[in-house]
Each structure stands twice: as C-alpha cells, then as structure tokens.
Design a protein around this motif. Sequence first.
Motif, PDB file in Angstrom:
ATOM      1  N   GLY A  40       0.807  -1.207   0.000  1.00 12.81           N
ATOM      2  CA  GLY A  40       0.000   0.000   0.000  1.00 12.81           C
ATOM      3  C   GLY A  40       0.839   1.254   0.000  1.00 12.81           C
ATOM      4  N   GLY A  41       0.173   2.362  -0.188  1.00 15.42           N
ATOM      5  CA  GLY A  41       0.833   3.654  -0.246  1.00 15.42           C
ATOM      6  C   GLY A  41       0.024   4.594  -1.107  1.00 15.42           C
ATOM      7  N   CYS A  42       0.377   5.860  -1.046  1.00 14.41           N
ATOM      8  CA  CYS A  42      -0.356   6.864  -1.804  1.00 14.41           C
ATOM      9  C   CYS A  42       0.537   7.424  -2.903  1.00 14.41           C
ATOM     10  N   PRO A  43       0.096   7.369  -4.169  1.00 15.91           N
ATOM     11  CA  PRO A  43       0.937   7.877  -5.254  1.00 15.91           C
ATOM     12  C   PRO A  43       1.169   9.378  -5.199  1.00 15.91           C
ATOM     13  N   PHE A  44       0.416  10.104  -4.360  1.00 16.00           N
ATOM     14  CA  PHE A  44       0.560  11.556  -4.285  1.00 16.00           C
ATOM     15  C   PHE A  44       1.208  12.007  -2.976  1.00 16.00           C
ATOM     16  N   ALA A  45       1.742  11.049  -2.197  1.00 14.32           N
ATOM     17  CA  ALA A  45       2.410  11.384  -0.943  1.00 14.32           C
ATOM     18  C   ALA A  45       3.809  10.768  -0.947  1.00 14.32           C
ATOM     19  N   PRO A  46       4.846  11.582  -0.936  1.00 17.49           N
ATOM     20  CA  PRO A  46       6.209  11.037  -0.942  1.00 17.49           C
ATOM     21  C   PRO A  46       6.462  10.108   0.244  1.00 17.49           C
ATOM     22  N   ALA A  47       7.107   8.972  -0.038  1.00 18.79           N
ATOM     23  CA  ALA A  47       7.554   8.022   0.993  1.00 18.79           C
ATOM     24  C   ALA A  47       6.419   7.444   1.825  1.00 18.79           C
ATOM     25  N   ALA A  48       5.215   7.386   1.265  1.00 16.67           N
ATOM     26  CA  ALA A  48       4.084   6.781   1.980  1.00 16.67           C
ATOM     27  C   ALA A  48       4.059   5.293   1.664  1.00 16.67           C
ATOM     28  N   THR A  49       4.788   4.528   2.445  1.00 19.83           N
ATOM     29  CA  THR A  49       4.901   3.096   2.183  1.00 19.83           C
ATOM     30  C   THR A  49       3.766   2.337   2.850  1.00 19.83           C
ATOM     31  N   GLY A  50       3.885   1.029   2.882  1.00 19.57           N
ATOM     32  CA  GLY A  50       2.783   0.113   3.071  1.00 19.57           C
ATOM     33  C   GLY A  50       1.901   0.265   4.289  1.00 19.57           C
ATOM     34  N   ASN A  51       0.675  -0.189   4.109  1.00 24.66           N
ATOM     35  CA  ASN A  51      -0.271  -0.328   5.206  1.00 24.66           C
ATOM     36  C   ASN A  51       0.229  -1.379   6.191  1.00 24.66           C
ATOM     37  N   ILE A  52      -0.322  -1.354   7.394  1.00 20.54           N
ATOM     38  CA  ILE A  52      -0.067  -2.479   8.282  1.00 20.54           C
ATOM     39  C   ILE A  52      -0.623  -3.737   7.616  1.00 20.54           C
ATOM     40  N   ALA A  53       0.116  -4.831   7.754  1.00 25.64           N
ATOM     41  CA  ALA A  53      -0.248  -6.079   7.091  1.00 25.64           C
ATOM     42  C   ALA A  53      -1.364  -6.779   7.861  1.00 25.64           C
ATOM     43  N   THR A  54      -2.355  -7.241   7.133  1.00 29.95           N
ATOM     44  CA  THR A  54      -3.494  -7.899   7.778  1.00 29.95           C
ATOM     45  C   THR A  54      -3.036  -9.079   8.623  1.00 29.95           C
ATOM     46  N   GLU A  55      -2.153  -9.917   8.065  1.00 31.77           N
ATOM     47  CA  GLU A  55      -1.739 -11.112   8.789  1.00 31.77           C
ATOM     48  C   GLU A  55      -0.929 -10.787  10.035  1.00 31.77           C
ATOM     49  N   ASP A  56      -0.076  -9.757   9.962  1.00 32.83           N
ATOM     50  CA  ASP A  56       0.712  -9.376  11.131  1.00 32.83           C
ATOM     51  C   ASP A  56      -0.177  -8.770  12.216  1.00 32.83           C
ATOM     52  N   LEU A  57      -1.166  -7.982  11.801  1.00 34.51           N
ATOM     53  CA  LEU A  57      -2.104  -7.429  12.770  1.00 34.51           C
ATOM     54  C   LEU A  57      -2.952  -8.534  13.396  1.00 34.51           C
ATOM     55  N   LEU A  58      -3.376  -9.511  12.592  1.00 31.41           N
ATOM     56  CA  LEU A  58      -4.143 -10.625  13.139  1.00 31.41           C
ATOM     57  C   LEU A  58      -3.353 -11.363  14.214  1.00 31.41           C
TER      58      LEU A  58
END
Length: 295
Positions: A228-246
């Motif tokens: 994940g990340g936003c193409p209009f926000a510099p260095a906005a890398t991934g969302n928290i991972a579903t499996e790691d949060l689980l």
Amino acid sequence: MVEVGPRDGLQNEARVLTPDDKIALIERCVAAGTRRVEAVSFVNPERVPQMAGAEEVMAGVPRRDGIAYSGLVLNRRGLDRALDARVDEVNVVVPASDTFSVRNQGTTVAEMLDAWDGIAAAADDAGVPATMTIAVAFGCPFEGDTPPERIEYIARRAHAASEIALADTIGVGVPAQVRDLTRRAREAAPGIPLRFHFHNTRNTGYANALMAVDEGVTVLDASAGGFGGCPFAPAATGNIATEDLLYALHRSGHDTGIDMESTARTGMWLAERLGVPAPSLLGRAGGFPASPPER
C-alpha cells in the motif's frame, strides 16, 4: 477488520493487476473470513491506472450475505459509478491539509467538505452507508504536523457519516496521538463509530493499532501482505499487514473471525503477482505456536 489490499494495497504498485487477479485477491480474503473489503476505487484511471476496471471487479466479486464491499469515491461522478456497480458502502476521503487535498484530489479541504455533504446525502437517499476517511490526520508530507483541532473540525462536519476513519496516510503517528485523536473525534462526533487506517512507514503502525483497540475502537483497516501507499504522498509506504495485525490481535485475546494462516498465504500470493517481496513478516516467520503441517 476492513481489508484494504484490493484498493490501497495496489494503488502505488508498479505492476497493474488485471480485474481477474483483483477478483481472485478478494475471493481469497473472503474465503479467509474477511467480511468487509474495500474492493475498488472510482477515481480517474488516467491518474491512478492501478485502479482501472472497478466496474469489472465489482461485477465479479462473490456476493454473499454478511459480506460488504466498499468503493472509494471523491466526487459525485465517482458516487454514481459506485452506486451503478452495486457497492455496499462508499468511502469518501477528506484530507486534513489543503496542500495534500489539492495534490491528491484537486480540491481544497473546504471544497471537499462541501462535496462530502452532497455525496453523503445522495448515498443516504440510495440506502448506502458513507464513511468519511480523514486523510493525513496525523501529519502531512507538505505541511507537517496536522493540528488536532483540525481533526475535530472535520469530524464535526461528518455528522452524516455512518463511520469516521482516521488515516495516518504517511505513517508518522505514534500511540499518544492515537489516544488523543480518538478522544477528540468522539467528542466532536458523538455516536459515530470510529475506525483507523494505519501505515507502518516508521514502524509504529502496529503499536498504533493496538492503542486504538485499547481505546475501544473495534474496526481497523489492514492490507494483505502489507502492501500500500499513496501515489501523491512522498515516501508513503505500506499499510499495516493484515496477517501481522491478526497475529497481534489473536495473541492478545481478540476474536476477528479471520484465519491468520490463510491470510498470510494470500499476502505471499499477492507478492508473486506484484513481483516484489511482501513487507509482512508472518508469511516468513509463521505463527506461534506453530500450526501443524497441512496434509
């Protein structure tokens, strides 16, 4: 849990998945027990080509009782497309900073709030719940720290929302901010359920999620594989991972109804489709205690 991998997880990746691959991703998430999926985004595919084919995806997702598919919309045209595609929910993003709002959506915050009023009213007329996601709620890549009073103001304007989601779009938040914003948003918009959307850009996403749960929040966004990340926000890398949060939630005694191992396999499957390593860790380390081998 809201699985945002099919939308936020894909929108910043170099490889564009086909609608069939997106449907397969959603099917895997649903099979693992996910009941809310942010499946598509009804934005201009020329600006975000990864989100092309939204109507095709919605035409192919498994329709079952108890499963809700949401689509991200930014304007009335997006809402009309979403309703025609038979989404169960719409998610309207209202940034908390003008600079980000103009770069991401071509509107000021005030203009986006006016658009929200019209979108929320039209969605209500159609019997479709509307969530307001307040983007860059913790900090903006262009303006710096987001004043918490701004979140209070926007939350008060969300009186027509079925839910308010506070998004740490660029992963700068810390648990103390989560506690503060949770309490401010509840006071500003009493009775409206809160949801959080965290990125793990600076390795605080999971701590933030657990703080939200400690504050009584019962809905969290996450992305299979941690993409994940936003193409209009510099260095906005991934969302928290579903499996790691689980893993963190299940080991803390919370019941999500989602199979952790199956979700971890989906994260690795998605990494293969995208041609990049998955940021998540559970797919590599495995759960604990270790599950018996499959037969």
